[in-house]
Write a protein that holds these residues in place. Structure first.
Motif, short mmCIF file in Angstrom:
data_model
loop_
_atom_site.label_atom_id
_atom_site.label_comp_id
_atom_site.label_asym_id
_atom_site.label_seq_id
_atom_site.Cartn_x
_atom_site.Cartn_y
_atom_site.Cartn_z
N SER A 50 0.71 -1.37 -0.14
CA SER A 50 0.33 0.15 0.37
C SER A 50 0.87 1.08 0.09
CB SER A 50 -1.05 -0.34 1.23
OG SER A 50 -0.16 -0.07 2.71
N VAL A 51 1.88 1.27 0.45
CA VAL A 51 2.82 2.12 0.51
C VAL A 51 3.45 2.92 -0.71
CG1 VAL A 51 4.80 3.73 1.76
CG2 VAL A 51 2.58 2.23 3.15
N ARG A 52 3.60 3.43 -0.88
CA ARG A 52 4.38 3.52 -2.46
C ARG A 52 5.48 4.95 -2.20
NH1 ARG A 52 3.11 -0.39 -3.06
NH2 ARG A 52 2.62 -1.37 -4.58
N HIS A 53 6.63 5.16 -2.11
CA HIS A 53 7.21 6.04 -2.79
C HIS A 53 7.45 6.92 -4.27
CE1 HIS A 53 9.51 4.29 0.58
NE2 HIS A 53 9.40 5.63 1.25
N ILE A 54 6.96 7.82 -4.20
CA ILE A 54 6.80 8.90 -5.30
C ILE A 54 8.12 10.23 -5.83
CG2 ILE A 54 5.25 10.66 -6.83
CD1 ILE A 54 2.80 9.62 -5.95
N PRO A 55 8.85 9.77 -6.77
CA PRO A 55 9.82 10.71 -7.29
C PRO A 55 9.53 11.88 -7.13
CG PRO A 55 9.92 9.53 -8.70
CD PRO A 55 8.23 9.07 -8.46
N ILE A 56 9.80 12.59 -6.40
CA ILE A 56 10.18 14.40 -6.68
C ILE A 56 11.56 14.81 -7.28
CG2 ILE A 56 10.37 16.76 -5.16
CD1 ILE A 56 9.79 15.15 -3.39
N PRO A 57 10.86 15.38 -8.92
CA PRO A 57 11.67 15.92 -9.55
C PRO A 57 12.34 16.98 -8.87
CG PRO A 57 9.82 16.53 -10.24
CD PRO A 57 9.37 15.52 -9.22
N ALA A 58 14.00 16.85 -9.27
CA ALA A 58 14.66 18.27 -8.84
C ALA A 58 14.96 19.06 -10.56
CB ALA A 58 16.06 17.45 -8.30
N HIS A 59 15.64 20.15 -10.20
CA HIS A 59 15.47 20.94 -11.49
C HIS A 59 17.27 21.73 -11.34
CE1 HIS A 59 16.41 24.69 -9.23
NE2 HIS A 59 15.16 24.19 -8.67
N ARG A 60 17.71 21.14 -12.92
CA ARG A 60 18.94 21.36 -13.10
C ARG A 60 19.67 22.69 -12.85
NH1 ARG A 60 20.66 18.06 -16.63
NH2 ARG A 60 21.98 18.89 -17.46
N PRO A 70 20.62 35.19 -16.93
CA PRO A 70 20.38 33.48 -17.62
C PRO A 70 20.02 33.41 -18.59
CG PRO A 70 17.62 34.95 -16.85
CD PRO A 70 19.15 35.71 -17.25
N LEU A 71 20.75 32.55 -19.32
CA LEU A 71 21.01 31.84 -20.69
C LEU A 71 20.24 30.63 -20.97
CD1 LEU A 71 24.98 32.33 -20.97
CD2 LEU A 71 23.13 33.93 -21.78
N ALA A 72 20.10 29.09 -19.73
CA ALA A 72 19.53 28.58 -19.37
C ALA A 72 18.79 27.83 -17.85
CB ALA A 72 19.76 27.36 -19.59
N VAL A 73 17.30 27.87 -18.49
CA VAL A 73 16.61 27.67 -16.59
C VAL A 73 15.94 26.55 -16.97
CG1 VAL A 73 16.45 30.34 -16.47
CG2 VAL A 73 14.65 29.59 -17.90
N SER A 74 15.82 26.17 -15.62
CA SER A 74 14.77 25.03 -15.99
C SER A 74 13.49 25.65 -15.20
CB SER A 74 14.60 23.87 -14.61
OG SER A 74 15.72 23.31 -15.40
N THR A 75 11.37 24.68 -16.15
CA THR A 75 10.58 25.90 -15.97
C THR A 75 9.77 24.19 -15.11
OG1 THR A 75 9.93 25.64 -17.97
CG2 THR A 75 10.83 27.57 -17.22
N PRO A 76 8.84 24.20 -14.21
CA PRO A 76 8.40 23.12 -14.15
C PRO A 76 7.19 22.80 -15.10
CG PRO A 76 7.56 24.95 -12.40
CD PRO A 76 8.25 25.52 -13.41
N VAL A 77 6.96 21.75 -15.92
CA VAL A 77 5.89 21.29 -16.32
C VAL A 77 5.07 20.13 -16.08
CG1 VAL A 77 6.95 21.72 -18.24
CG2 VAL A 77 7.09 19.68 -17.51
N VAL A 78 4.00 19.75 -16.71
CA VAL A 78 3.51 18.04 -15.93
C VAL A 78 2.56 17.28 -16.45
CG1 VAL A 78 0.84 17.75 -15.33
CG2 VAL A 78 1.89 20.07 -14.94
N GLU A 148 7.31 17.21 -13.82
CA GLU A 148 9.28 17.32 -14.67
C GLU A 148 9.70 18.80 -14.90
OE1 GLU A 148 9.02 13.41 -17.01
OE2 GLU A 148 8.00 15.31 -18.10
N PHE A 149 10.58 18.54 -15.19
CA PHE A 149 10.89 20.20 -15.42
C PHE A 149 11.52 20.27 -17.03
CE2 PHE A 149 11.54 20.19 -10.97
CZ PHE A 149 11.06 21.31 -10.24
N ARG A 150 11.62 21.83 -17.70
CA ARG A 150 11.72 21.42 -18.97
C ARG A 150 13.14 22.80 -18.83
NH1 ARG A 150 8.19 23.50 -24.08
NH2 ARG A 150 9.67 23.29 -25.79
N ARG A 151 13.70 22.60 -19.82
CA ARG A 151 14.88 23.20 -19.57
C ARG A 151 14.28 24.54 -21.41
NH1 ARG A 151 18.79 24.13 -16.52
NH2 ARG A 151 20.85 24.10 -16.76
N PHE A 152 14.45 25.61 -20.96
CA PHE A 152 14.30 26.78 -21.79
C PHE A 152 14.97 27.70 -21.95
CE2 PHE A 152 13.00 31.85 -21.80
CZ PHE A 152 12.40 31.66 -23.18
#
Length: 577
Positions: A50-60, A70-78, A148-152
């Motif tokens: 019943s117990v699960r571990h969901i990963p928490i994403p880490a941004h670059r 800023p030249l490269a940033v990480s933005t949150p996405v779904v 998740e995160f996406r690079r911009f």
């Protein structure tokens, strides 16, 4: 009370009573085992169901220029995913889901039908949080989301070749994103949750491990200079109908690369129609014969030998020189029969340079070129970077000596070329190149005697400023130095050189009072209005150098002296007062 006489009870009944007693004892023992002795083991198995571990994403980590832009940033996405087994039971809502996702209903239905026996499949990745919420609000059974995160890349095509890009899983795939992937990558965390047997989330319990974001990377690039270089190179490519081009700018004191641009470029934020050839960082990957831009290094070898001085003359008449079955020719004719060493550079005389090279030998020229970094790894660690080729012969024949002296028979990159010229600008010291910001100025190694380096500075300044020099490279308000080059391109389908196919080059530095930056410009196959380096690449150098020195607040060193007031004007002023 009458006692029971067990001897009178039939033996079968006694067996049944015994078995019942054993069963009661076994059940009692099992209860004790489950509740007391094996409690931890059973609790763990229960949790596992019943117990699960969901990963928490880490941004670059953030990539910035030297000034923090800023030249490269990480933005949150779904990212939306589906349990195919659950979604198979809601076929009546597939059309509604396709409409919300903006996908073709028929194509989505085929995908879902093929994955009806799977518990996980991606529906769509990289949605904005708002768009993801709109889809989830439909409450279609079996549709779930994950963060998740996406690079911009804010500068888009201006910094594309340097930064590279990441893939859909946020791993570096090109450029510095790949070279510094371990530094930039974060460490995902873990969130403990309770799920039912269908995998549906019941309750978020706790964060068992916090996500660690990637580290920040401060580059040596100055975004202002990058935009300037990008614009001027792009305009030159268009004006002369060139195939491609590169420009690299270096701080001669620290070795920092302040700007690096290539054409054609691409937008890393939208790679749908990307051509593979546009992805190549030509400044580091393309090698070429540098032509007459190598003559200053051959001249340095002549001065180091002690056999030659700048004022010494060489006969260059009639503008050609026969070596076996090869003929060396000068493009521009000199007014007299002789040229001094500075004149050889100004007129870019292959004949004069060859005669000097015959006197000092090919090995001495090779040594100077090797000392300034040609034919060697730059140490930048850029993915795919080429080293080039600097040949060294056991026996230096005249043909090899001559061709090396005026820039043929070897291959370099634009980065190596500007690095070599930075040695002249830095009074003969070579410092390692860097793509990241340098806080402490490196000591450097003296590879050319300081007095000879300063002599070469003066000679190269004359190449730009003397009558008949490369005047298109001049910068208003500043003294600059440099050398142009025009190199024929080798043929790809046969031995020898291609017809009407050239590279136009210019490399130089400034200001001369205290050299600050060096710039190399390479333009590949100009097809309109000429192809000589002094015509095509020199103006790009001049405009970029002018803009860069002003942006960096470098004081001018070539302003006209203010006119002295005459005694009469002073007297007249005094009379009027």
């Amino acid at each position: 009370m009458k006692k029971i006489n067990f001897s009178l009870i039939p033996w079968r009944f006694q067996v049944v009573l015994g078995l019942l007693a054993i069963m009661v004892g076994a059940i009692a023992w099992r209860i004790v085992t489950l509740q007391v002795l094996d409690h931890d083991f059973l609790q763990a198995h229960g949790d596992a169901r019943s117990v699960r571990h969901i990963p928490i994403p880490a941004h670059r980590g953030l990539i910035s220029d030297r000034n923090g832009e800023p030249l490269a940033v990480s933005t949150p996405v779904v990212t939306l995913w589906a349990n195919g087994k659950e979604l198979a039971g809601a076929r009546d809502r597939w059309g509604e889901l396709a409409s919300a996702l903006g996908q073709d209903p028929k194509a989505l239905s085929e995908r879902l039908a093929q994955s009806s026996d799977r518990e996980f499949m991606y529906l769509v990745r990289g949605l904005t949080p708002e768009k993801g919420e709109q889809v989830l609000d439909l409450k279609v059974p079996g549709v779930y989301s994950q963060e998740e995160f996406r690079r911009f890349y804010p500068a888009a095509d201006v910094t594309a070749h340097v930064l590279g890009f990441t893939d859909i899983d946020d791993h570096g795939r090109e450029g510095l994103e790949l070279a510094f992937n371990d530094w930039l990558s974060g460490v995902p965390g873990k969130r403990q949750v309770l799920k039912d047997r269908r995998g549906r989330l019941i309750k978020a319990v706790q964060v068992s491990q916090n996500a660690k974001p990637g580290k920040t990377l401060a580059l040596s690039l100055d975004l202002r200079l990058q935009y300037l270089a990008h614009r001027e190179l792009r305009n030159a490519i268009t004006e002369f109908g060139a195939k491609a081009g590169s420009l690299v700018m270096v701080d001669v004191k620290t070795g920092e690369i302040l700007a690096m641009v290539n054409q054609p470029s691409y937008n890393p934020n939208n790679r749908r129609n990307l051509q593979p050839s546009a992805m190549r960082n030509r400044a580091m990957i393309d090698v070429f014969e540098p032509g007459s831009t190598m003559k200053p290094f051959s001249m340095t070898a002549a001065l180091e030998s002690g056999r030659w001085k700048p004022e010494d003359k060489v006969e260059v008449w009639p503008g050609s020189l026969r070596i076996g079955r090869y003929t060396i020719k000068d493009v521009s004719r000199s007014e007299g029969r002789d040229l001094d060493l500075t004149g050889i550079l100004i007129k870019s005389s292959n004949v004069g340079m060859s005669k000097v090279a015959f006197d000092i030998g090919g090995q001495s020229i090779f040594n100077v070129m090797h000392q300034v970094g040609l034919g060697r790894d730059t140490g930048l660690g850029f993915p795919g970077e080429r080293v080039g080729n600097l040949p060294n012969y056991r026996e230096w024949r005249k043909a090899e000596t001559a061709t090396l002296s005026y820039g043929y028979g070897l291959s370099v990159t634009a980065v190596q070329l500007v690095h070599a010229y930075s040695v002249f600008a830095n009074n003969g010291k070579i410092v390692p190149l860097s793509m990241t910001r340098v806080d402490n100025v490196p000591e450097g190694a003296q590879v050319i005697p300081e007095n000879i380096a300063k002599t070469m500075q003066g000679m190269l300044q004359q190449v730009v400023e003397a009558p008949g020099g490369v005047y298109r490279a001049q910068v208003p308000g500043y003294h600059v130095a440099g050398k142009s080059g025009t190199a024929r391109k080798t043929s790809t389908d046969s031995r020898g050189y291609a017809e009407n196919s050239y590279r136009s080059l210019f490399a130089g530095f400034g200001p001369m009072k205290d050299p600050r930056i060096a710039v190399a410009v390479v333009i590949d196959e100009p097809s309109k209005s000429g192809y000589y380096g002094g015509l095509v690449s020199a103006p790009v150098f001049g405009r970029v150098m002018a803009g860069a020195l002003r942006l960096l607040n470098v004081a001018p060193d070539n302003l006209p002296e203010p006119q002295q007031q005459t005694a009469d004007s002073k007297a007249a002023k005094g009379g009027r007062s």
